[in-house]
Write an enzyme that holds these catalytic residues in place. Sequence first.
Site, PDB file in Angstrom:
ATOM      1  N   SER A  51       0.831  -1.215   0.000  1.00 53.86           N
ATOM      2  CA  SER A  51       0.000   0.000   0.000  1.00 53.86           C
ATOM      3  C   SER A  51       0.862   1.261   0.000  1.00 53.86           C
ATOM      4  O   SER A  51       0.335   2.361  -0.166  1.00 53.86           O
ATOM      5  CB  SER A  51      -0.955  -0.007   1.195  1.00 53.86           C
ATOM      6  OG  SER A  51      -0.215  -0.110   2.388  1.00 53.86           O
ATOM      7  N   HIS A  52       2.181   1.127   0.185  1.00 50.37           N
ATOM      8  CA  HIS A  52       3.055   2.302   0.087  1.00 50.37           C
ATOM      9  C   HIS A  52       4.153   2.126  -0.955  1.00 50.37           C
ATOM     10  O   HIS A  52       5.134   2.841  -0.954  1.00 50.37           O
ATOM     11  CB  HIS A  52       3.625   2.665   1.465  1.00 50.37           C
ATOM     12  CG  HIS A  52       2.548   3.157   2.358  1.00 50.37           C
ATOM     13  ND1 HIS A  52       1.766   2.321   3.115  1.00 50.37           N
ATOM     14  CD2 HIS A  52       2.058   4.401   2.554  1.00 50.37           C
ATOM     15  CE1 HIS A  52       0.854   3.026   3.755  1.00 50.37           C
ATOM     16  NE2 HIS A  52       1.008   4.288   3.435  1.00 50.37           N
ATOM     17  N   GLU A 192      -7.248  -0.231   3.295  1.00 47.35           N
ATOM     18  CA  GLU A 192      -7.940  -1.516   3.504  1.00 47.35           C
ATOM     19  C   GLU A 192      -9.447  -1.328   3.383  1.00 47.35           C
ATOM     20  O   GLU A 192     -10.146  -2.187   2.854  1.00 47.35           O
ATOM     21  CB  GLU A 192      -7.603  -2.073   4.900  1.00 47.35           C
ATOM     22  CG  GLU A 192      -6.143  -2.419   5.105  1.00 47.35           C
ATOM     23  CD  GLU A 192      -5.707  -3.590   4.245  1.00 47.35           C
ATOM     24  OE1 GLU A 192      -6.484  -4.519   4.044  1.00 47.35           O
ATOM     25  OE2 GLU A 192      -4.562  -3.545   3.742  1.00 47.35           O
TER      26      GLU A 192
END
Length: 348
Positions: A51-52, A192
């Site tokens: 997610s990064h 999420e």
Amino acid sequence: MTDGAGNLKHLSLGEVHDLAFNCLVANGCDDANAQAVADNMTAAERDGSESHGLFRLPGYVASLQSGKADGKANPQAEDVAPGVVRVDARNGFAPLAFEAGRKPLVAKAKAQGIAVLGIVRTFHFAALWPEVEALAREGLVAFACTSTMPFAAPAGGSKALFGTDPVAFAWPRPDGHPVVVDMATTAMARGEVMLAAREGHDVPLGVGLDGDGQPTRDPKAILEDGVMLPFGGYKGSAISMMVELFAGALIGEVFSFQAGEADNRDGGPSRGGELILAIDPARMGGDGDGIALGEALFEKMLDAGAAPGAVRLPGDRRYGNREKTPRDGVAIPGALYDRILALVGGPA
Ligand code: NDP
């Protein structure tokens, strides 16, 4: 383009870095900024912090294209006091700003036992663990936090005020990787909740409220007109409040709600601050062996499960991935890869 089947694109870490660097340069970054962000993103992919990783690239590009962030910013470190460094990121991204403050922070912490770095006028769109892990690798105990945008209500409330406001902490070890904790202070990371909305599945109660202020499992209701909630009720809410104060008021920066008011909603990060604290265990009195003493706690923790492996140390999932990805590479969604290739073409 992607291979179609399974719609995943397999990349080596070198290819991840080239893609990120070229895309950032094509959209207005100078080499120093592109290098710092690409290093950060590649480290995220390497460690399985998807997610990064490249997932964030379109957001970085959006903030360059809209003119909100300055891809050529030259962050300036200022020696404010014996224990305080301040970096004015000059509207640039956080990775290069951290690099500007890192050396003076380490030097001050080692000279006097403790030092703090405040980064202002920056855009933080990354995980926090790279900052604290880097300091722990210099033998320092480290803490970091940053505020974001108003996504979450304080405990008892139903209006968005706090950000997802992550905190990170790192503890060096005599042998091996530092122990690193890095977590949002909302019950669930926003990415999420977005993923659950896209895939059409529920989230647990406690993650957020709907537009009427009622607890809901529906991620769309949370994202569209509801709010997220801090983890652990009033306890997590207090930690979010601490982050807002530390990364905002304390260093002369904005709160998440003010960042939200000023943001142009281009899909990229909002402007704000980051606070980083470094403590030299060798200068804390006692026999100076606090780091070795920490090992007894980790040993007991790992032994506290019903079965071997039931308990693990924070950070170990990432370190496990770090063993594999330099050899195996990573897989990113094909749609993301195609989107990035289009962005490498530069602004429309
Ligand atoms: P997670 O809930 O996935 O993990 C939080 C921490 O708990 C990690 O250190 C993780 O270690 C550890 N952990 C997870 N499961 C276990 C377990 N079973 N036993 C022991 N430790 C465990 O993180 P979040 O979803 O809350 O946050 C994700 C990222 O988002 C963070 O990197 C954060 O910095 C980033 N973020 C950035 C923002 C920004 O504006 N820049 C805003 C909000 C979040 P491990 O990594 O090893 O799994």
